[in-house]
Design a protein around this motif. Structure first.
Motif, PDB file in Angstrom:
ATOM      1  N   TRP A  57      44.114  51.660  40.603  1.00 60.59           N
ATOM      2  CA  TRP A  57      45.540  52.064  40.487  1.00 60.59           C
ATOM      3  C   TRP A  57      45.459  52.965  39.099  1.00 60.59           C
ATOM      4  O   TRP A  57      45.058  52.412  38.044  1.00 60.59           O
TER       5      TRP A  57
ATOM      6  N   GLU B  67      45.170  40.251  39.707  1.00 57.88           N
ATOM      7  CA  GLU B  67      46.377  39.537  39.328  1.00 57.88           C
ATOM      8  C   GLU B  67      47.243  40.547  38.814  1.00 57.88           C
ATOM      9  O   GLU B  67      48.504  40.612  39.292  1.00 57.88           O
ATOM     10  N   SER B  68      47.053  41.475  37.981  1.00 60.19           N
ATOM     11  CA  SER B  68      47.832  42.340  37.097  1.00 60.19           C
ATOM     12  C   SER B  68      48.179  43.582  38.221  1.00 60.19           C
ATOM     13  O   SER B  68      49.171  44.189  37.681  1.00 60.19           O
TER      14      SER B  68
ATOM     15  N   ARG C 266      49.205  42.906  41.596  1.00 61.57           N
ATOM     16  CA  ARG C 266      49.678  42.481  42.691  1.00 61.57           C
ATOM     17  C   ARG C 266      51.106  43.029  42.866  1.00 61.57           C
ATOM     18  O   ARG C 266      51.642  43.364  41.904  1.00 61.57           O
ATOM     19  N   LYS C 267      51.809  42.949  44.267  1.00 60.40           N
ATOM     20  CA  LYS C 267      53.168  43.183  44.612  1.00 60.40           C
ATOM     21  C   LYS C 267      53.272  44.787  44.234  1.00 60.40           C
ATOM     22  O   LYS C 267      54.349  45.121  43.873  1.00 60.40           O
ATOM     23  N   LYS C 268      52.300  45.513  44.446  1.00 64.22           N
ATOM     24  CA  LYS C 268      52.451  46.968  44.522  1.00 64.22           C
ATOM     25  C   LYS C 268      51.961  47.491  45.789  1.00 64.22           C
ATOM     26  O   LYS C 268      51.711  49.000  45.751  1.00 64.22           O
ATOM     27  N   GLY C 269      51.767  46.632  47.011  1.00 68.74           N
ATOM     28  CA  GLY C 269      51.416  47.273  48.314  1.00 68.74           C
ATOM     29  C   GLY C 269      49.872  47.684  48.187  1.00 68.74           C
ATOM     30  O   GLY C 269      49.475  48.141  49.234  1.00 68.74           O
TER      31      GLY C 269
ATOM     32  N   PHE D  14      51.448  38.143  56.722  1.00 66.70           N
ATOM     33  CA  PHE D  14      50.801  39.539  56.093  1.00 66.70           C
ATOM     34  C   PHE D  14      50.030  40.165  57.107  1.00 66.70           C
ATOM     35  O   PHE D  14      50.178  41.336  57.427  1.00 66.70           O
TER      36      PHE D  14
END
Length: 150
Positions: free
Chosen positions: A43, A70-71, A73-76, A106
């Motif tokens: 990323w 962890e940092s 996550r929730k980005k696809g 999922f």
């Protein structure tokens, strides 16, 4: 043209130690880049996660080692990793996956289905053994056996 901050590439032999450090930190089986196809997600050029395909035989694969830091996550990222890895599998193959139970929906989004109890004896022994290993006090959540026919 707008480019997403996510890139995914196949790991190189120079990545082997880093990959296995990540897997050791979460108590996952280590990767062997001489046989496994490992994908690394970044990323904005920073490592964000990884996943792998392990060949079982000429027509069967295991999708596993999915881990998004962890940092990130929730980005696809996990979904894009799964899509990337599934794109590497030849048509006519069966792909097995051993996810934690909370991840069932999922993986269903990507075409995986729970293996029917009457079909478990047709699953490669290495996958059945790993499932037993995972479910005998290895992890806090139950591990499921899923499959997809490509």
């Amino acid at each position: 043209m707008f480019l997403l901050p996510l890139t995914i590439h196949q790991a190189s032999p120079q990545d082997q130690d880093w990959i296995n450090e990540q897997y050791k930190s979460i108590d996952f089986r280590l990767a062997d880049l001489q046989q496994d196809y490992v994908a690394i997600a970044s990323w904005e050029k920073e490592p964000a996660g990884l996943g792998r395909l392990q060949p079982l035989d000429s027509n069967a694969w295991e999708l596993g080692g999915m881990y998004v830091f962890e940092s990130f996550r929730k980005k696809g990222i996990a979904g894009r990793l799964v899509q990337h890895l599934l794109a590497q599998v030849p048509a006519g193959s069966t792909i097995y996956c051993l996810p934690f139970e909370p991840l069932l929906s999922f993986y269903k989004n990507y075409g995986f289905q729970e293996t029917k109890p009457e079909q478990v004896d047709k699953v490669p022994e290495v996958v059945r053994s790993k499932l037993d290993w995972c479910n005998t006090s290895r992890y806090p959540d139950p591990v499921l056996l899923l499959e997809q026919h490509k």
